[in-house]
Design a protein around this motif. Structure first.
Motif, PDB file in Angstrom:
ATOM      1  N   ARG A 220       0.721  -1.094   0.170  1.00 57.44           N
ATOM      2  CA  ARG A 220       0.157  -0.168  -0.026  1.00 57.44           C
ATOM      3  C   ARG A 220       1.082   1.158   0.067  1.00 57.44           C
ATOM      4  O   ARG A 220       1.917   1.168   0.604  1.00 57.44           O
TER       5      ARG A 220
ATOM      6  N   ASN B 253      -0.060   4.914   1.162  1.00 61.95           N
ATOM      7  CA  ASN B 253      -0.986   5.715   2.047  1.00 61.95           C
ATOM      8  C   ASN B 253      -0.864   6.978   1.331  1.00 61.95           C
ATOM      9  O   ASN B 253      -1.977   7.739   1.487  1.00 61.95           O
TER      10      ASN B 253
ATOM     11  N   VAL C  85      -3.994   0.750  -2.761  1.00 60.64           N
ATOM     12  CA  VAL C  85      -3.601  -0.712  -2.347  1.00 60.64           C
ATOM     13  C   VAL C  85      -3.157  -1.409  -3.675  1.00 60.64           C
ATOM     14  O   VAL C  85      -3.872  -1.298  -4.419  1.00 60.64           O
TER      15      VAL C  85
END
Length: 127
Positions: free
Chosen positions: A72, A74, A79
């Motif tokens: 992932r 962020n 993802v």
């Protein structure tokens, strides 16, 4: 308001690779563990992989261990599922999902606690 949008599916031959992406919006992405599930005959959703909120922990189904990698980003609310050594039995629709667990390191394999789901992306592997 919350949306999970998968992409990256397609048609490949056995042994090839594919990378799925799921972009989330309308939620605080880093506060959710993320998972990938797939449609399986006899089940609405079968667990594939999940990753904790900060990416520090990941769990895989036995059927994909050593072949698939979940990750992932962020900063991008995204993802990924890197799928290598694909097999015909991997052919199905893949879904990403968001889990509002309070645990920093939790990676849950049941679909039940996942609150939000994407529409899915088709993966087809020919032999």
């Amino acid at each position: 308001q919350v949306q999970l949008v998968e992409s990256g599916g397609g048609l490949v031959q056995a042994g090839d690779s594919l990378r799925l992406s799921c972009v989330a919006s309308g939620l605080s992405f880093s506060n959710y563990a993320m998972g990938w599930f797939r449609r399986t005959p006899g089940k609405e959703r079968e667990f594939v992989a999940a990753i904790s909120k900060n990416g520090g922990n990941a769990v895989y189904a036995d059927s994909v261990k050593g072949r698939f990698t979940i990750s992932r980003d962020n900063a991008k609310n995204t993802v990924y599922l890197q799928m290598n050594s694909l097999k015909p039995e991997d052919t199905t629709v893949y879904y990403c999902a968001a889990d509002p667990t309070l645990s920093v390191m939790a990676v849950r394999t049941s679909p039940n606690p996942y609150n939000y789901w994407g529409q899915g992306t088709q993966v087809t592997v020919s032999s």
